[in-house]
Design a protein around this motif. Structure first.
Motif, PDB file in Angstrom:
ATOM      1  N   UNK A 223      14.454   1.425  -6.938  1.00  0.00           N
ATOM      2  CA  UNK A 223      14.123   1.779  -8.325  1.00  0.00           C
ATOM      3  C   UNK A 223      13.395   0.625  -9.012  1.00  0.00           C
ATOM      4  N   UNK A 224      12.750   0.909 -10.149  1.00  0.00           N
ATOM      5  CA  UNK A 224      11.963  -0.133 -10.819  1.00  0.00           C
ATOM      6  C   UNK A 224      12.766  -1.357 -11.236  1.00  0.00           C
TER       7      UNK A 224
ATOM      8  N   UNK B 247       0.805  -1.215   0.000  1.00  0.00           N
ATOM      9  CA  UNK B 247       0.000   0.000   0.000  1.00  0.00           C
ATOM     10  C   UNK B 247       0.840   1.267   0.000  1.00  0.00           C
ATOM     11  N   UNK B 248       0.499   2.223  -0.867  1.00  0.00           N
ATOM     12  CA  UNK B 248       1.194   3.513  -0.875  1.00  0.00           C
ATOM     13  C   UNK B 248       0.677   4.436   0.214  1.00  0.00           C
ATOM     14  N   UNK B 249       1.570   5.227   0.763  1.00  0.00           N
ATOM     15  CA  UNK B 249       1.263   6.279   1.732  1.00  0.00           C
ATOM     16  C   UNK B 249       1.774   7.570   1.095  1.00  0.00           C
TER      17      UNK B 249
ATOM     18  N   UNK C 215       2.008   1.918  -9.739  1.00  0.00           N
ATOM     19  CA  UNK C 215       2.983   1.064 -10.416  1.00  0.00           C
ATOM     20  C   UNK C 215       3.359  -0.106  -9.516  1.00  0.00           C
ATOM     21  N   UNK C 216       2.402  -0.992  -9.304  1.00  0.00           N
ATOM     22  CA  UNK C 216       2.562  -2.128  -8.415  1.00  0.00           C
ATOM     23  C   UNK C 216       1.592  -3.211  -8.862  1.00  0.00           C
TER      24      UNK C 216
ATOM     25  N   UNK D 220      -5.483   3.023  -7.919  1.00  0.00           N
ATOM     26  CA  UNK D 220      -5.963   1.689  -8.263  1.00  0.00           C
ATOM     27  C   UNK D 220      -5.866   0.790  -7.035  1.00  0.00           C
ATOM     28  N   UNK D 221      -6.860   0.909  -6.170  1.00  0.00           N
ATOM     29  CA  UNK D 221      -6.881   0.131  -4.940  1.00  0.00           C
ATOM     30  C   UNK D 221      -8.324  -0.020  -4.475  1.00  0.00           C
TER      31      UNK D 221
END
Length: 454
Positions: free
Chosen positions: A349-350, A235-237, A381-382, A406-407
């Motif tokens: 990094x990716x 999850x992004x914060x 991007x996950x 997108x969650x």
């Protein structure tokens, strides 16, 4: 030696063993659950609610004993363990309180004369495969809504949670539910596949890893069974602006360290706009480093051990691989047995494995972004899409960003805000269903249309 055992991760002591079920015992459990279904289905919603309400009461009456069980099983700090028991009671009570809403007819507006309704009918025996990270909460959010609508349950808990599994089954038995309404089985993975395939089992719910979800879904698909999946998350914060950066950092630490960092919907990637990045990283790293690691029974412990030595070894390997590939460890990064301190990574990094992996432990990766648009791109991007967190002082921006993420869940300026009424679930590789809230009761029912002419 049985796979089902309590091994205290704080000490490494194997406390107790529970025998794996025989094939005959598995068959008997399914037989009882199948036999109980007609009776439980015919039980009035009010009486089903009374049974669930008693289960909730038993959680509260036994809360200290129940909490100490999961401290032994998976290292959860005692205060958090007590909180989990209380939340499981709230969830169970929620479905008792809302049983009329989830079992009542839904009238439909029709063009012709007469009436039409959707009537939700239970399907029968359901099979639940549960994880170790929230031994009571995970079971409550699967079992309570499905028992409320009239299904019966066969449940396989994680092999490291046999004592809590037995305690849950005892509460359903002691609450007076009919024999077979809730069955606990200490099944192997091979036996679990056979249970999924059994024609009497009408659906299966899995909370766990992508690997487990894919394996169960494959068997369910071959047997044309509905499957509900609650899987991993990264999850992004997102931090876009702040009037009180200290409060935002405190929320970030809480969101990362909850349950020793072993929560599917824990914040794991911290995406911070350029003008706040340096200050956020400094404060966040200091707070993560200061989180006390120690005995999960001690009052001042923030981080107990990970669930097992193997889990800590896997997490250490992920950290080491990230560093080998070019990431920087700002604080932490080195385990002591099953204990892993608060750890902060930068420079991910990716091209690195860490960019797309889920770190299931107290590890947070911090990213610098130029603006809102880049923050959203990085957040999405996950391969996962479970939860997300957005911190901003701009209410319009908050809604704009929430629309683009997108969650399955977006929390704005809030963490640890889960409630029994809020549906829980994700998209992409995080799952296919919803638990909690009224939506949970729609996962395993026949939404039957009944049309009456003039």
């Amino acid at each position: 030696m049985s796979d089902y055992a309590v091994t205290n991760p704080a000490t490494g002591e194997r406390v107790s063993d529970y025998p794996t079920a025989t094939d005959a015992e598995i068959a008997a459990a399914i037989n009882r659950s199948h036999a109980a279904f007609p009776e439980w289905r015919a039980t009035s919603p009010a009486d089903r609610a009374a049974g669930l309400r008693r289960v909730a009461e038993l959680h509260r009456e036994r809360r200290d004993e129940l909490a100490r069980i999961i401290v032994r099983e998976m290292g959860k700090p005692l205060e958090a363990a007590v909180g989990e028991v209380d939340f499981a009671a709230e969830i169970t009570e929620y479905y008792a309180d809302h049983i009329d809403e989830i079992t009542g007819d839904e009238p439909l507006a029709i063009q012709g004369e007469g009436t039409a309704v959707v009537r939700r009918a239970p399907l029968g025996v359901l099979f639940g495969i549960m994880p170790w990270n929230f031994p009571y909460y995970q079971v409550a959010r699967f079992a309570a809504p499905n028992l409320a609508v009239g299904n019966t349950i066969v449940l396989k808990h994680a092999p490291q949670c046999p004592e809590s599994a037995a305690a849950i089954a005892a509460m359903y038995r002691d609450a007076g539910l009919p024999e077979g309404a809730y069955e606990n089985v200490y099944a192997t993975n091979e036996q679990a596949a056979d249970i999924v395939a059994d024609p009497r089992v009408q659906g299966v719910s899995v909370t766990g890893s992508e690997r487990a979800g894919a394996a169960v879904a494959e068997v369910a698909g071959r047997n044309l069974k509905k499957v509900a999946l609650e899987l991993g998350g990264s999850d992004p914060f997102i931090v876009l602006s702040a009037d009180d950066l200290d409060a935002v950092v405190a929320a970030a630490v809480d969101a990362r360290l909850d349950n020793n960092g072993q929560a599917c919907n824990g914040a794991k990637r911290f995406i911070v706009v350029d003008d706040l990045y340096d200050a956020f990283l400094e404060k966040f790293a200091a707070a993560m480093e200061a989180a006390k690691v120690g005995d999960p029974l001690a009052d001042d412990t923030v981080l107990g051990p990970l669930s097992s030595l193997a889990a800590a070894e896997r997490l250490q390997a992920q950290i080491d691989r990230a560093v080998e590939q070019g990431a920087t460890v700002v604080v932490g990064g080195t385990r002591d047995g099953a204990y892993v301190p608060g750890t902060v990574l930068t420079g991910v990094t990716p091209e690195m494995d860490a960019y797309r992996e889920e770190f299931f432990g107290p590890v947070g990766a911090v990213y610098r972004v130029a603006d809102e648009a880049e923050a959203v791109r990085l957040a999405n991007d996950t391969p996962f899409g479970l939860g997300s967190y957005v911190f901003t002082t701009d209410a319009e921006q908050a809604q704009r960003v929430a629309d683009q993420i997108e969650a399955g869940m977006v929390f704005i300026n809030a963490v640890l805000a889960d409630e029994a009424a809020l549906p829980f679930g994700g998209v992409k590789r995080s799952g296919t269903s919803r638990e909690l809230g009224l939506l949970a009761a729609d996962e395993f029912v026949n939404k039957k249309v009944i049309r009456v002419g003039a």
